[in-house]
Enzyme design. Structure first.
Site, short mmCIF file in Angstrom:
data_model
loop_
_atom_site.label_atom_id
_atom_site.label_comp_id
_atom_site.label_asym_id
_atom_site.label_seq_id
_atom_site.Cartn_x
_atom_site.Cartn_y
_atom_site.Cartn_z
N THR A 115 -61.62 -19.00 -72.05
CA THR A 115 -62.27 -17.87 -72.70
C THR A 115 -62.25 -18.05 -74.20
OG1 THR A 115 -62.24 -15.47 -73.05
CG2 THR A 115 -60.13 -16.52 -72.57
N HIS B 216 -66.24 -7.41 -65.47
CA HIS B 216 -67.66 -7.30 -65.82
C HIS B 216 -68.56 -7.20 -64.59
CE1 HIS B 216 -66.81 -9.29 -70.00
NE2 HIS B 216 -66.45 -8.03 -69.95
#
Length: 302
Positions: free
Chosen positions: A243, A151
């Site tokens: 996550t 990202h």
């Protein structure tokens, strides 16, 4: 092909557990650390996928969920191309605040355990790759070398004109942002003119810079996705650390690795929609559960 059809960062939550994921095991994943350590001792290529939960233990805010606001906005209100087009000053205030905040944060034991494991196993001819959704560079600061930031990074910029990507650790990133970016909901927007915001330093360009991060609705870099795919197809052990397994395409990585029979271990504060796909699940703070899982095994010669 693990990610060939997953080129968009679809940042909406897929809350139906396991929808679209192949079920590998229907029984509860094991929390037997000794059993995991046997698998770890034999692994030659380990892929570690990390998310916001790892950084949260260093005090990094996620700007998601209840209380996750900067002023009156959550990240999805500001981390978009349309928000930057409407008000580059406001978006840069948000990212300036996050950059400056990160200067006060440090890697935690989970980051350190991963980096130390990578360095140690490299001497044995084994490999560890870190595939992170985080943009804070804490893995890099902890010493991880084989690192894929899918990202992007808070400390890289991209020119909106020439496209040049460059590392940038200036504090502040430009004079006009000094002292700006207060998160208080009562703080007034700085309304900095575009010409005073971060500008490209490539010869003859001077274009407006933006953070080199993947914003909501944007496509992940195809080269990074290809590299991630290659690593995941090669790994013989996969760890999913901190996550939520609801942000795509990263949410699909570990379940599809598990689908081809590779052991996957999840380290998280709670179950996720993907938990039942995995062989192992270790609940608790990553900074506590990960170090003993990755420490030197008695069979390691070096």
């Amino acid at each position: 092909m693990i990610v060939s059809r997953l080129t968009c960062r679809a940042l909406t939550s897929h809350l139906c557990a396991g929808r679209g994921w192949p079920r590998v095991e229907m029984t509860r994943p094991s929390s037997d650390l000794a059993d995991f350590r046997k698998v770890f001792a034999k692994a030659r290529h380990i892929a570690i996928i990390t998310g916001a939960g790892v950084s949260a233990e260093s005090g990094v805010p996620t700007f998601r969920g209840e209380g996750g606001y900067w002023r009156k906005w959550q990240a999805q209100d500001l981390a978009t191309p349309s928000a930057f087009a409407r008000s580059p000053s406001l978006v840069w205030e948000f990212y300036h605040y996050r950059r400056e905040l990160m200067l006060t944060k440090n890697p935690n034991p989970a980051h350190t355990a991963i980096a130390e494991c990578e360095a140690r196993l490299a001497k044995q001819g084994r490999s560890v790759v870190v595939i992170t959704q985080n943009i804070d560079e804490l893995h890099h600061r902890a010493g991880s070398k084989h690192l894929m930031e899918i990202h992007g990074s808070l400390f890289k910029t991209r020119c909106t004109i020439c496209g040049n990507v460059a590392a940038n650790h200036k504090s502040p990133i430009c004079p006009a942002l000094e002292g700006k970016g207060a998160p208080d909901p009562k703080a007034e927007d700085a309304r900095i003119p575009a010409e005073d915001l971060p500008r490209c330093e490539e010869s003859g360009c001077n274009g407006l810079l933006r953070p080199h991060v993947v914003w909501f609705g944007e496509t992940l870099d195809s080269d990074i996705l290809t590299a991630v795919e290659q690593e995941l197809e090669m790994c013989d052990l996969c760890l999913v650390v901190g996550t939520s397994s609801i942000v795509y395409p990263a949410a699909m990585f570990a379940p599809q690795v598990a689908a081809r029979g590779v052991p996957v271990a999840e380290f998280n504060m709670e179950d996720t929609p993907a938990t039942m796909n995995f062989r192992f699940h270790f609940e608790g703070p990553c900074g506590s559960t990960l170090p003993p899982a990755l420490e030197r095994h008695e069979t390691e010669i070096i």
